[in-house]
Scaffold this motif. Sequence first.
Motif, PDB file in Angstrom:
ATOM      1  N   THR A  43      24.140  33.824  33.902  1.00  0.00           N
ATOM      2  CA  THR A  43      25.181  33.026  34.254  1.00  0.00           C
ATOM      3  C   THR A  43      25.935  33.623  35.671  1.00  0.00           C
ATOM      4  OG1 THR A  43      24.235  30.841  33.981  1.00  0.00           O
ATOM      5  CG2 THR A  43      26.094  30.747  35.848  1.00  0.00           C
ATOM      6  N   THR A  44      27.686  33.595  35.077  1.00  0.00           N
ATOM      7  CA  THR A  44      28.322  34.610  35.538  1.00  0.00           C
ATOM      8  C   THR A  44      27.813  36.092  36.524  1.00  0.00           C
ATOM      9  OG1 THR A  44      29.711  34.520  33.644  1.00  0.00           O
ATOM     10  CG2 THR A  44      30.262  36.108  34.992  1.00  0.00           C
ATOM     11  N   ILE A  52      26.283  38.568  41.289  1.00  0.00           N
ATOM     12  CA  ILE A  52      25.784  39.888  42.448  1.00  0.00           C
ATOM     13  C   ILE A  52      25.625  38.939  43.812  1.00  0.00           C
ATOM     14  CG2 ILE A  52      23.196  39.770  42.643  1.00  0.00           C
ATOM     15  CD1 ILE A  52      22.800  40.189  39.298  1.00  0.00           C
ATOM     16  N   ASP A  53      25.652  37.765  43.861  1.00  0.00           N
ATOM     17  CA  ASP A  53      25.200  36.343  44.514  1.00  0.00           C
ATOM     18  C   ASP A  53      26.558  36.572  45.635  1.00  0.00           C
ATOM     19  OD1 ASP A  53      23.005  35.468  43.701  1.00  0.00           O
ATOM     20  OD2 ASP A  53      23.861  33.653  43.142  1.00  0.00           O
ATOM     21  N   GLN A  54      27.885  37.629  45.314  1.00  0.00           N
ATOM     22  CA  GLN A  54      28.596  37.021  46.549  1.00  0.00           C
ATOM     23  C   GLN A  54      28.772  38.370  46.869  1.00  0.00           C
ATOM     24  OE1 GLN A  54      32.480  36.046  43.418  1.00  0.00           O
ATOM     25  NE2 GLN A  54      31.568  34.512  42.840  1.00  0.00           N
ATOM     26  N   GLY A  69      21.984  28.398  26.261  1.00  0.00           N
ATOM     27  CA  GLY A  69      22.763  27.240  26.743  1.00  0.00           C
ATOM     28  C   GLY A  69      24.345  27.990  26.291  1.00  0.00           C
ATOM     29  N   GLY A  70      24.293  29.241  25.441  1.00  0.00           N
ATOM     30  CA  GLY A  70      25.240  29.855  24.688  1.00  0.00           C
ATOM     31  C   GLY A  70      25.393  30.917  25.791  1.00  0.00           C
ATOM     32  N   ARG A  71      26.375  31.359  24.916  1.00  0.00           N
ATOM     33  CA  ARG A  71      27.159  32.718  25.995  1.00  0.00           C
ATOM     34  C   ARG A  71      26.265  33.349  26.277  1.00  0.00           C
ATOM     35  NH1 ARG A  71      31.627  35.128  26.013  1.00  0.00           N
ATOM     36  NH2 ARG A  71      32.261  37.171  26.012  1.00  0.00           N
ATOM     37  N   LYS A  72      24.932  34.281  26.542  1.00  0.00           N
ATOM     38  CA  LYS A  72      24.239  34.955  27.070  1.00  0.00           C
ATOM     39  C   LYS A  72      23.559  33.813  28.303  1.00  0.00           C
ATOM     40  CE  LYS A  72      19.158  36.197  26.830  1.00  0.00           C
ATOM     41  NZ  LYS A  72      17.895  36.110  26.421  1.00  0.00           N
ATOM     42  N   ASN A  73      23.304  33.061  28.084  1.00  0.00           N
ATOM     43  CA  ASN A  73      23.746  32.213  29.288  1.00  0.00           C
ATOM     44  C   ASN A  73      24.214  31.616  30.395  1.00  0.00           C
ATOM     45  OD1 ASN A  73      22.312  30.415  31.325  1.00  0.00           O
ATOM     46  ND2 ASN A  73      23.346  28.653  30.287  1.00  0.00           N
ATOM     47  N   MET A  74      25.532  32.116  30.060  1.00  0.00           N
ATOM     48  CA  MET A  74      26.553  31.604  30.106  1.00  0.00           C
ATOM     49  C   MET A  74      27.478  33.155  31.130  1.00  0.00           C
ATOM     50  SD  MET A  74      31.339  31.899  28.995  1.00  0.00           S
ATOM     51  CE  MET A  74      30.895  33.770  28.588  1.00  0.00           C
ATOM     52  N   LEU A  75      26.950  34.284  30.178  1.00  0.00           N
ATOM     53  CA  LEU A  75      27.045  35.723  31.211  1.00  0.00           C
ATOM     54  C   LEU A  75      26.084  36.606  31.959  1.00  0.00           C
ATOM     55  CD1 LEU A  75      27.454  37.998  27.522  1.00  0.00           C
ATOM     56  CD2 LEU A  75      29.758  37.108  29.479  1.00  0.00           C
TER      57      LEU A  75
END
Length: 174
Positions: free
Chosen positions: A153-154, A159-161, A145-151
């Motif tokens: 997700t980004t 990739i999705d875009q 839930g911290g920075r690792k998750n944020m990175l």
Amino acid sequence: MQYPTVIVNGVSVRVDEEGRYNLNDLHAAAVLKGEATEAQRPSKFMRSSQIGRFAESLTKAQKRASVKIIKGGIESGIWGLELIAIRYAAWLNPAFEIRVYETFREAVLNGISSMTMLNRLDLLITNEKQEVSECARKMNRWGVGGRKNMLETTRQNLIDQMDPDMVAIMQGAA
């Protein structure tokens, strides 16, 4: 406070919790090496009016009893602060005074050296605790839930875009 135990002429001079040394032990150390006679007992030393005035002044200056006399028991004898002990050693024999003074000075210097090492070690422990705590905070911010998750997700959003063919090329290269 812990007062240093001193050894003079192989005799351990006892010290009480107030920092008073046993003059009877000093007498035994001096007699052992022929630097005093049996007649030069601490009780005779304490009868001097000059020593009485000195002890009284020292008591006022130190705000604690400079001399303590205990009659009977295992702690019996005359106990005096370091300056009284050195004065007694001088009264016994000048060479003995020098030895006693140097012994006290060495005990103090060793204590200072130990204190310096202890202070340095405490500082090192404090600094390393701070470094470890900072690392733990960074790891906490990185974790679930911290920075690792944020990175991650980004990354997935990027990739999705992207064009699906470009994603396949990137995954093939990796």
